[in-house]
Design a protein around this motif. Structure first.
Motif, PDB file in Angstrom:
ATOM      1  N   VAL A 151      -5.564   4.575  36.080  1.00  0.00           N
ATOM      2  CA  VAL A 151      -4.439   4.390  37.007  1.00  0.00           C
ATOM      3  C   VAL A 151      -4.944   3.785  38.316  1.00  0.00           C
ATOM      4  O   VAL A 151      -4.351   2.831  38.846  1.00  0.00           O
ATOM      5  CB  VAL A 151      -3.716   5.725  37.283  1.00  0.00           C
ATOM      6  CG1 VAL A 151      -2.747   5.593  38.464  1.00  0.00           C
ATOM      7  CG2 VAL A 151      -2.967   6.185  36.043  1.00  0.00           C
ATOM      8  N   GLU A 152      -6.054   4.323  38.838  1.00  0.00           N
ATOM      9  CA  GLU A 152      -6.620   3.788  40.079  1.00  0.00           C
ATOM     10  C   GLU A 152      -6.997   2.322  39.929  1.00  0.00           C
ATOM     11  O   GLU A 152      -6.742   1.511  40.813  1.00  0.00           O
ATOM     12  CB  GLU A 152      -7.857   4.608  40.479  1.00  0.00           C
ATOM     13  CG  GLU A 152      -7.556   5.932  41.138  1.00  0.00           C
ATOM     14  CD  GLU A 152      -8.801   6.535  41.764  1.00  0.00           C
ATOM     15  OE1 GLU A 152      -9.900   6.363  41.194  1.00  0.00           O
ATOM     16  OE2 GLU A 152      -8.683   7.159  42.835  1.00  0.00           O
ATOM     17  N   ARG A 153      -7.621   1.994  38.799  1.00  0.00           N
ATOM     18  CA  ARG A 153      -8.069   0.620  38.577  1.00  0.00           C
ATOM     19  C   ARG A 153      -6.886  -0.335  38.484  1.00  0.00           C
ATOM     20  O   ARG A 153      -6.879  -1.404  39.107  1.00  0.00           O
ATOM     21  CB  ARG A 153      -8.907   0.544  37.296  1.00  0.00           C
ATOM     22  CG  ARG A 153      -9.473  -0.854  37.026  1.00  0.00           C
ATOM     23  CD  ARG A 153     -10.404  -0.893  35.836  1.00  0.00           C
ATOM     24  NE  ARG A 153      -9.712  -0.600  34.593  1.00  0.00           N
ATOM     25  CZ  ARG A 153      -9.928   0.479  33.856  1.00  0.00           C
ATOM     26  NH1 ARG A 153     -10.823   1.386  34.246  1.00  0.00           N
ATOM     27  NH2 ARG A 153      -9.262   0.671  32.729  1.00  0.00           N
ATOM     28  N   GLN A 154      -5.852   0.048  37.721  1.00  0.00           N
ATOM     29  CA  GLN A 154      -4.687  -0.822  37.563  1.00  0.00           C
ATOM     30  C   GLN A 154      -3.886  -0.933  38.856  1.00  0.00           C
ATOM     31  O   GLN A 154      -3.377  -2.012  39.186  1.00  0.00           O
ATOM     32  CB  GLN A 154      -3.799  -0.310  36.428  1.00  0.00           C
ATOM     33  CG  GLN A 154      -4.361  -0.543  35.037  1.00  0.00           C
ATOM     34  CD  GLN A 154      -4.559  -2.013  34.759  1.00  0.00           C
ATOM     35  OE1 GLN A 154      -5.674  -2.532  34.850  1.00  0.00           O
ATOM     36  NE2 GLN A 154      -3.469  -2.712  34.433  1.00  0.00           N
ATOM     37  N   ALA A 155      -3.788   0.165  39.582  1.00  0.00           N
ATOM     38  CA  ALA A 155      -3.078   0.127  40.870  1.00  0.00           C
ATOM     39  C   ALA A 155      -3.777  -0.834  41.818  1.00  0.00           C
ATOM     40  O   ALA A 155      -3.114  -1.574  42.569  1.00  0.00           O
ATOM     41  CB  ALA A 155      -3.010   1.524  41.475  1.00  0.00           C
ATOM     42  N   SER A 156      -5.096  -0.872  41.775  1.00  0.00           N
ATOM     43  CA  SER A 156      -5.866  -1.779  42.616  1.00  0.00           C
ATOM     44  C   SER A 156      -5.565  -3.239  42.268  1.00  0.00           C
ATOM     45  O   SER A 156      -5.450  -4.094  43.162  1.00  0.00           O
ATOM     46  CB  SER A 156      -7.360  -1.506  42.464  1.00  0.00           C
ATOM     47  OG  SER A 156      -8.130  -2.420  43.215  1.00  0.00           O
ATOM     48  N   VAL A 157      -5.398  -3.527  40.966  1.00  0.00           N
ATOM     49  CA  VAL A 157      -5.061  -4.884  40.530  1.00  0.00           C
ATOM     50  C   VAL A 157      -3.729  -5.311  41.122  1.00  0.00           C
ATOM     51  O   VAL A 157      -3.587  -6.435  41.648  1.00  0.00           O
ATOM     52  CB  VAL A 157      -5.020  -4.963  38.985  1.00  0.00           C
ATOM     53  CG1 VAL A 157      -4.444  -6.309  38.531  1.00  0.00           C
ATOM     54  CG2 VAL A 157      -6.409  -4.757  38.391  1.00  0.00           C
ATOM     55  N   TYR A 158      -2.730  -4.429  41.055  1.00  0.00           N
ATOM     56  CA  TYR A 158      -1.403  -4.765  41.577  1.00  0.00           C
ATOM     57  C   TYR A 158      -1.413  -4.876  43.107  1.00  0.00           C
ATOM     58  O   TYR A 158      -0.717  -5.715  43.681  1.00  0.00           O
ATOM     59  CB  TYR A 158      -0.381  -3.727  41.129  1.00  0.00           C
ATOM     60  CG  TYR A 158       0.151  -3.992  39.739  1.00  0.00           C
ATOM     61  CD1 TYR A 158       1.292  -4.763  39.544  1.00  0.00           C
ATOM     62  CD2 TYR A 158      -0.489  -3.486  38.612  1.00  0.00           C
ATOM     63  CE1 TYR A 158       1.788  -5.016  38.276  1.00  0.00           C
ATOM     64  CE2 TYR A 158      -0.014  -3.735  37.328  1.00  0.00           C
ATOM     65  CZ  TYR A 158       1.124  -4.502  37.168  1.00  0.00           C
ATOM     66  OH  TYR A 158       1.611  -4.774  35.912  1.00  0.00           O
ATOM     67  N   GLN A 159      -2.202  -4.028  43.751  1.00  0.00           N
ATOM     68  CA  GLN A 159      -2.285  -4.097  45.205  1.00  0.00           C
ATOM     69  C   GLN A 159      -2.883  -5.422  45.660  1.00  0.00           C
ATOM     70  O   GLN A 159      -2.411  -6.034  46.626  1.00  0.00           O
ATOM     71  CB  GLN A 159      -3.106  -2.918  45.729  1.00  0.00           C
ATOM     72  CG  GLN A 159      -2.363  -1.595  45.649  1.00  0.00           C
ATOM     73  CD  GLN A 159      -3.258  -0.391  45.859  1.00  0.00           C
ATOM     74  OE1 GLN A 159      -4.485  -0.508  45.823  1.00  0.00           O
ATOM     75  NE2 GLN A 159      -2.668   0.767  46.063  1.00  0.00           N
ATOM     76  N   LYS A 160      -3.907  -5.890  44.954  1.00  0.00           N
ATOM     77  CA  LYS A 160      -4.527  -7.165  45.300  1.00  0.00           C
ATOM     78  C   LYS A 160      -3.582  -8.334  45.017  1.00  0.00           C
ATOM     79  O   LYS A 160      -3.576  -9.329  45.736  1.00  0.00           O
ATOM     80  CB  LYS A 160      -5.833  -7.345  44.516  1.00  0.00           C
ATOM     81  CG  LYS A 160      -6.950  -6.423  44.956  1.00  0.00           C
ATOM     82  CD  LYS A 160      -8.196  -6.619  44.100  1.00  0.00           C
ATOM     83  CE  LYS A 160      -9.305  -5.658  44.531  1.00  0.00           C
ATOM     84  NZ  LYS A 160     -10.510  -5.801  43.674  1.00  0.00           N
ATOM     85  N   THR A 161      -2.787  -8.205  43.959  1.00  0.00           N
ATOM     86  CA  THR A 161      -1.879  -9.289  43.573  1.00  0.00           C
ATOM     87  C   THR A 161      -0.652  -9.369  44.473  1.00  0.00           C
ATOM     88  O   THR A 161      -0.265 -10.454  44.933  1.00  0.00           O
ATOM     89  CB  THR A 161      -1.426  -9.117  42.112  1.00  0.00           C
ATOM     90  OG1 THR A 161      -2.572  -9.051  41.260  1.00  0.00           O
ATOM     91  CG2 THR A 161      -0.541 -10.288  41.673  1.00  0.00           C
ATOM     92  N   PHE A 162      -0.018  -8.224  44.746  1.00  0.00           N
ATOM     93  CA  PHE A 162       1.260  -8.217  45.457  1.00  0.00           C
ATOM     94  C   PHE A 162       1.169  -7.792  46.924  1.00  0.00           C
ATOM     95  O   PHE A 162       2.132  -7.939  47.654  1.00  0.00           O
ATOM     96  CB  PHE A 162       2.257  -7.316  44.727  1.00  0.00           C
ATOM     97  CG  PHE A 162       2.609  -7.802  43.349  1.00  0.00           C
ATOM     98  CD1 PHE A 162       2.792  -9.146  43.100  1.00  0.00           C
ATOM     99  CD2 PHE A 162       2.749  -6.913  42.288  1.00  0.00           C
ATOM    100  CE1 PHE A 162       3.121  -9.612  41.845  1.00  0.00           C
ATOM    101  CE2 PHE A 162       3.082  -7.366  41.010  1.00  0.00           C
ATOM    102  CZ  PHE A 162       3.261  -8.725  40.796  1.00  0.00           C
ATOM    103  N   LYS A 163       0.013  -7.236  47.322  1.00  0.00           N
ATOM    104  CA  LYS A 163      -0.222  -6.863  48.721  1.00  0.00           C
ATOM    105  C   LYS A 163       0.922  -6.033  49.309  1.00  0.00           C
ATOM    106  O   LYS A 163       1.596  -6.446  50.268  1.00  0.00           O
ATOM    107  CB  LYS A 163      -0.466  -8.110  49.565  1.00  0.00           C
ATOM    108  CG  LYS A 163      -1.697  -8.899  49.135  1.00  0.00           C
ATOM    109  CD  LYS A 163      -1.861 -10.173  49.937  1.00  0.00           C
ATOM    110  CE  LYS A 163      -3.138 -10.904  49.550  1.00  0.00           C
ATOM    111  NZ  LYS A 163      -3.198 -11.233  48.106  1.00  0.00           N
ATOM    112  N   PRO A 164       1.180  -4.854  48.750  1.00  0.00           N
ATOM    113  CA  PRO A 164       2.237  -3.987  49.286  1.00  0.00           C
ATOM    114  C   PRO A 164       1.906  -3.546  50.714  1.00  0.00           C
ATOM    115  O   PRO A 164       0.747  -3.569  51.137  1.00  0.00           O
ATOM    116  CB  PRO A 164       2.248  -2.796  48.317  1.00  0.00           C
ATOM    117  CG  PRO A 164       0.880  -2.784  47.720  1.00  0.00           C
ATOM    118  CD  PRO A 164       0.454  -4.220  47.633  1.00  0.00           C
TER     119      PRO A 164
END
Length: 197
Positions: A151-164
Motif C-alpha cells: 500500500v505504501e509503495r503504490q500510494a507513493s506511485v500515485y503521489q508522484k504522478t498526481f501530486k496531491p
C-alpha cells in the motif's frame, strides 16, 4: 448520518440534467474500481448504488438527492469496459458535458484501484479535471487486498504522478473494512459546507 436518500433520475442526455438546485458531489472511476461500493460506504447504505460484476454497468449520470441538501452523482466508468466504441463516446460526452455544465459543483471523487499503476487514460482524466479547475480528491480503493508495504509503495506511485495537496487530498480506502471512509465523508461534507454528524 444521512437519513433520506432518494434516487432522482438517470440522465442519458445533457439536456435532461435536473435543475442545479442543490450543491453536488460526483464519483468517477474506471468501471472496475469499486465505485458503487464506495458510494454505498460513503452513504452507509448497502444498495443505493448498484454493484455489478459486469464492468461498465453504469451507463448514465445517476442523481441521488441526499437529505434534501445535496446531490450525489454517480458518473459512468471509463476504460476496460467491453462495450462498443459509440457507447464509450456517449459516456465521454455525458461525463465531460456534466463537468463543463454550470452547476453548484463542490467535489469530484476520482477513484483508482490501488493495485494498478496509473496509465495514460488516468493521467489524461486528472489533467482534464485540473484544466477545468474542478475541486477533486483522489481515492485509492481496495487497500485491503495489499500488504501494508505494498500500500505504501503504490500510494507513493500515485503521489508522484498526481501530486496531491491539501486542496486535492489523497485517501486510502477499503470499503470492505470501512477504512478511510470516515475521513473521506468528513472531507466531502466539508466541501458541501456541512458538518459531519
Amino acid at each position: 448520518m444521512f437519513k433520506h436518500i432518494e434516487f432522482v433520475k438517470s440522465v442519458f442526455k445533457l439536456e435532461d440534467l435536473p435543475p442545479p438546485e442543490f450543491p453536488e458531489i460526483a464519483f468517477l472511476g474506471r468501471s472496475n474500481v469499486g465505485k458503487s461500493s464506495l458510494i454505498n460506504a460513503f452513504l452507509n447504505r448497502k444498495k443505493v448504488a448498484k454493484v455489478s460484476s459486469t464492468p461498465g454497468f453504469t451507463k448514465a449520470l445517476n442523481f441521488f438527492r441526499i437529505d434534501f441538501k445535496f446531490y450525489l452523482v454517480d458518473l459512468p466508468g471509463y476504460g476496460f469496459a467491453k462495450v462498443p466504441v459509440e457507447v464509450k463516446k456517449h459516456w465521454q460526452y455525458l461525463v465531460e458535458g456534466y463537468l463543463k455544465a454550470v452547476r453548484d459543483f463542490r467535489n469530484l471523487v476520482l477513484i483508482f484501484d490501488i493495485r494498478r499503476n496509473p496509465d495514460e487514460a488516468d493521467i489524461q482524466l486528472v489533467e482534464f479535471v485540473k484544466h477545468l479547475k474542478k475541486p477533486h480528491c483522489i481515492v485509492l480503493n481496495k487497500i485491503d487486498t495489499l500488504s501494508f508495504r505494498e500500500v505504501e509503495r503504490q500510494a507513493s506511485v500515485y503521489q508522484k504522478t498526481f501530486k496531491p495537496n491539501p486542496e486535492t487530498p489523497l485517501f486510502l480506502i477499503s470499503c470492505k473494512e470501512s477504512k478511510g471512509i470516515p475521513q473521506l465523508r468528513s472531507h466531502l461534507l466539508s466541501c458541501l459546507g456541512f458538518k459531519n454528524n
